[in-house]
Design a protein around this motif. Sequence first.
Motif, PDB file in Angstrom:
ATOM      1  N   VAL A 148     -51.654  86.520  90.387  1.00 38.01           N
ATOM      2  CA  VAL A 148     -51.170  87.801  89.877  1.00 38.01           C
ATOM      3  C   VAL A 148     -50.174  88.350  90.883  1.00 38.01           C
ATOM      4  O   VAL A 148     -50.469  88.440  92.074  1.00 38.01           O
ATOM      5  CB  VAL A 148     -52.317  88.815  89.660  1.00 38.01           C
ATOM      6  CG1 VAL A 148     -51.772  90.124  89.106  1.00 38.01           C
ATOM      7  CG2 VAL A 148     -53.383  88.240  88.744  1.00 38.01           C
ATOM      8  N   ARG A 149     -49.007  88.714  90.384  1.00 40.42           N
ATOM      9  CA  ARG A 149     -47.960  89.285  91.237  1.00 40.42           C
ATOM     10  C   ARG A 149     -47.687  90.702  90.766  1.00 40.42           C
ATOM     11  O   ARG A 149     -47.409  90.930  89.588  1.00 40.42           O
ATOM     12  CB  ARG A 149     -46.685  88.473  91.142  1.00 40.42           C
ATOM     13  CG  ARG A 149     -45.557  89.046  92.012  1.00 40.42           C
ATOM     14  CD  ARG A 149     -44.284  88.261  91.874  1.00 40.42           C
ATOM     15  NE  ARG A 149     -44.457  86.944  92.453  1.00 40.42           N
ATOM     16  CZ  ARG A 149     -43.489  86.020  92.488  1.00 40.42           C
ATOM     17  NH1 ARG A 149     -42.316  86.274  91.944  1.00 40.42           N
ATOM     18  NH2 ARG A 149     -43.714  84.848  93.035  1.00 40.42           N
ATOM     19  N   ILE A 150     -47.786  91.650  91.694  1.00 42.43           N
ATOM     20  CA  ILE A 150     -47.435  93.034  91.392  1.00 42.43           C
ATOM     21  C   ILE A 150     -46.342  93.476  92.340  1.00 42.43           C
ATOM     22  O   ILE A 150     -46.161  92.903  93.422  1.00 42.43           O
ATOM     23  CB  ILE A 150     -48.648  93.991  91.471  1.00 42.43           C
ATOM     24  CG1 ILE A 150     -49.232  94.026  92.883  1.00 42.43           C
ATOM     25  CG2 ILE A 150     -49.685  93.628  90.425  1.00 42.43           C
ATOM     26  CD1 ILE A 150     -50.299  95.098  93.075  1.00 42.43           C
ATOM     27  N   SER A 151     -45.618  94.502  91.931  1.00 38.64           N
ATOM     28  CA  SER A 151     -44.570  95.038  92.793  1.00 38.64           C
ATOM     29  C   SER A 151     -44.480  96.545  92.617  1.00 38.64           C
ATOM     30  O   SER A 151     -44.929  97.097  91.609  1.00 38.64           O
ATOM     31  CB  SER A 151     -43.220  94.387  92.477  1.00 38.64           C
ATOM     32  OG  SER A 151     -42.793  94.751  91.188  1.00 38.64           O
ATOM     33  N   THR A 152     -43.884  97.171  93.609  1.00 35.33           N
ATOM     34  CA  THR A 152     -43.639  98.602  93.563  1.00 35.33           C
ATOM     35  C   THR A 152     -42.347  98.895  94.314  1.00 35.33           C
ATOM     36  O   THR A 152     -42.031  98.241  95.303  1.00 35.33           O
ATOM     37  CB  THR A 152     -44.825  99.401  94.154  1.00 35.33           C
ATOM     38  OG1 THR A 152     -44.670 100.769  93.842  1.00 35.33           O
ATOM     39  CG2 THR A 152     -44.948  99.225  95.653  1.00 35.33           C
ATOM     40  N   ALA A 153     -41.602  99.856  93.813  1.00 36.07           N
ATOM     41  CA  ALA A 153     -40.337 100.236  94.447  1.00 36.07           C
ATOM     42  C   ALA A 153     -40.618 101.015  95.722  1.00 36.07           C
ATOM     43  O   ALA A 153     -41.470 101.904  95.741  1.00 36.07           O
ATOM     44  CB  ALA A 153     -39.505 101.076  93.494  1.00 36.07           C
ATOM     45  N   LEU A 154     -39.915 100.679  96.772  1.00 38.25           N
ATOM     46  CA  LEU A 154     -40.075 101.384  98.040  1.00 38.25           C
ATOM     47  C   LEU A 154     -39.336 102.714  98.048  1.00 38.25           C
ATOM     48  O   LEU A 154     -39.675 103.599  98.824  1.00 38.25           O
ATOM     49  CB  LEU A 154     -39.583 100.511  99.202  1.00 38.25           C
ATOM     50  CG  LEU A 154     -40.475  99.319  99.509  1.00 38.25           C
ATOM     51  CD1 LEU A 154     -39.765  98.354 100.450  1.00 38.25           C
ATOM     52  CD2 LEU A 154     -41.793  99.779 100.101  1.00 38.25           C
ATOM     53  N   ASP A 155     -38.356 102.855  97.179  1.00 37.15           N
ATOM     54  CA  ASP A 155     -37.574 104.090  97.162  1.00 37.15           C
ATOM     55  C   ASP A 155     -38.205 105.175  96.284  1.00 37.15           C
ATOM     56  O   ASP A 155     -37.648 106.251  96.106  1.00 37.15           O
ATOM     57  CB  ASP A 155     -36.142 103.823  96.706  1.00 37.15           C
ATOM     58  CG  ASP A 155     -36.061 103.191  95.323  1.00 37.15           C
ATOM     59  OD1 ASP A 155     -37.083 103.145  94.611  1.00 37.15           O
ATOM     60  OD2 ASP A 155     -34.971 102.735  94.964  1.00 37.15           O
ATOM     61  N   GLY A 156     -39.375 104.890  95.705  1.00 37.33           N
ATOM     62  CA  GLY A 156     -40.072 105.885  94.897  1.00 37.33           C
ATOM     63  C   GLY A 156     -39.646 105.931  93.446  1.00 37.33           C
ATOM     64  O   GLY A 156     -40.191 106.692  92.668  1.00 37.33           O
ATOM     65  N   ASN A 157     -38.666 105.115  93.067  1.00 37.18           N
ATOM     66  CA  ASN A 157     -38.212 105.085  91.674  1.00 37.18           C
ATOM     67  C   ASN A 157     -38.987 104.029  90.914  1.00 37.18           C
ATOM     68  O   ASN A 157     -38.631 102.869  90.889  1.00 37.18           O
ATOM     69  CB  ASN A 157     -36.710 104.784  91.592  1.00 37.18           C
ATOM     70  CG  ASN A 157     -35.889 105.910  92.161  1.00 37.18           C
ATOM     71  OD1 ASN A 157     -36.262 107.072  92.026  1.00 37.18           O
ATOM     72  ND2 ASN A 157     -34.794 105.583  92.809  1.00 37.18           N
ATOM     73  N   SER A 158     -40.063 104.441  90.292  1.00 40.32           N
ATOM     74  CA  SER A 158     -40.939 103.539  89.570  1.00 40.32           C
ATOM     75  C   SER A 158     -40.263 103.000  88.328  1.00 40.32           C
ATOM     76  O   SER A 158     -39.749 103.758  87.519  1.00 40.32           O
ATOM     77  CB  SER A 158     -42.216 104.275  89.179  1.00 40.32           C
ATOM     78  OG  SER A 158     -42.949 103.526  88.237  1.00 40.32           O
ATOM     79  N   ARG A 159     -40.256 101.681  88.158  1.00 41.51           N
ATOM     80  CA  ARG A 159     -39.737 101.077  86.932  1.00 41.51           C
ATOM     81  C   ARG A 159     -40.590 101.477  85.745  1.00 41.51           C
ATOM     82  O   ARG A 159     -40.104 101.605  84.648  1.00 41.51           O
ATOM     83  CB  ARG A 159     -39.703  99.552  87.063  1.00 41.51           C
ATOM     84  CG  ARG A 159     -38.586  99.078  87.957  1.00 41.51           C
ATOM     85  CD  ARG A 159     -38.494  97.563  88.020  1.00 41.51           C
ATOM     86  NE  ARG A 159     -38.530  96.972  86.703  1.00 41.51           N
ATOM     87  CZ  ARG A 159     -39.154  95.820  86.431  1.00 41.51           C
ATOM     88  NH1 ARG A 159     -39.799  95.180  87.353  1.00 41.51           N
ATOM     89  NH2 ARG A 159     -39.134  95.325  85.208  1.00 41.51           N
ATOM     90  N   ARG A 160     -41.883 101.691  85.953  1.00 36.62           N
ATOM     91  CA  ARG A 160     -42.755 102.114  84.850  1.00 36.62           C
ATOM     92  C   ARG A 160     -42.355 103.505  84.372  1.00 36.62           C
ATOM     93  O   ARG A 160     -42.335 103.769  83.190  1.00 36.62           O
ATOM     94  CB  ARG A 160     -44.215 102.110  85.276  1.00 36.62           C
ATOM     95  CG  ARG A 160     -44.797 100.738  85.333  1.00 36.62           C
ATOM     96  CD  ARG A 160     -46.297 100.792  85.263  1.00 36.62           C
ATOM     97  NE  ARG A 160     -46.867  99.487  85.501  1.00 36.62           N
ATOM     98  CZ  ARG A 160     -47.057  98.578  84.569  1.00 36.62           C
ATOM     99  NH1 ARG A 160     -46.729  98.823  83.339  1.00 36.62           N
ATOM    100  NH2 ARG A 160     -47.582  97.419  84.860  1.00 36.62           N
ATOM    101  N   ALA A 161     -42.047 104.398  85.308  1.00 33.22           N
ATOM    102  CA  ALA A 161     -41.644 105.747  84.920  1.00 33.22           C
ATOM    103  C   ALA A 161     -40.329 105.705  84.143  1.00 33.22           C
ATOM    104  O   ALA A 161     -40.156 106.397  83.154  1.00 33.22           O
ATOM    105  CB  ALA A 161     -41.512 106.632  86.152  1.00 33.22           C
ATOM    106  N   GLU A 162     -39.391 104.859  84.603  1.00 36.55           N
ATOM    107  CA  GLU A 162     -38.124 104.728  83.895  1.00 36.55           C
ATOM    108  C   GLU A 162     -38.349 104.149  82.502  1.00 36.55           C
ATOM    109  O   GLU A 162     -37.748 104.595  81.539  1.00 36.55           O
ATOM    110  CB  GLU A 162     -37.188 103.820  84.690  1.00 36.55           C
ATOM    111  CG  GLU A 162     -36.737 104.426  86.013  1.00 36.55           C
ATOM    112  CD  GLU A 162     -36.034 103.408  86.892  1.00 36.55           C
ATOM    113  OE1 GLU A 162     -35.706 102.298  86.416  1.00 36.55           O
ATOM    114  OE2 GLU A 162     -35.834 103.716  88.078  1.00 36.55           O
ATOM    115  N   ALA A 163     -39.227 103.144  82.398  1.00 36.92           N
ATOM    116  CA  ALA A 163     -39.483 102.511  81.125  1.00 36.92           C
ATOM    117  C   ALA A 163     -40.203 103.448  80.165  1.00 36.92           C
ATOM    118  O   ALA A 163     -40.010 103.364  78.949  1.00 36.92           O
ATOM    119  CB  ALA A 163     -40.316 101.239  81.324  1.00 36.92           C
TER     120      ALA A 163
END
Length: 160
Positions: free
Chosen positions: A137-152
Amino acid sequence: MTEDGHHTPDAGVPTTELALLAETFSRGQVTDLRHSLTACASAAGLRDQRLDDFVLAVNELITNAVRHGGGAGRLLLWRADHTLVCEVSDGGAGIGPDQLANHERPAPDTAGGWGLWLAGQLSDSMKVATGPAGTTVRISTALDGNSRRAEAAGTGERVE
């Protein structure tokens, strides 16, 4: 497939020398590994609630590897541009297709089945590769605080 028989979600795994953290683990090492992960993620620039969320997500994956994946696993953490990526692999029998296809929140009174769902909710992306040789399982998170989930969420796009 890696040398130890695990399937990787996709290419782009760094060599161990480039990883921020690369550890094999078993049940007795989960707490120490979580502390090491927290220190490495913080040093990479992850902060506040995003740090807490990412550590909890990885902890769920580690716990799943120990409970359901043969009692041990391997964790690899690295930075890719402005993203922190963590991959947890185990040597278990794999995850069934019905469980993988179910993206619903587990029922509140359910004692198990929360790990993958939580990891997916608490990270920006999640990919799962599974089979009889194990699960990665590979997970990731943005270091700059801009969540791809929030954008999506604003577009209705599903990010996994």
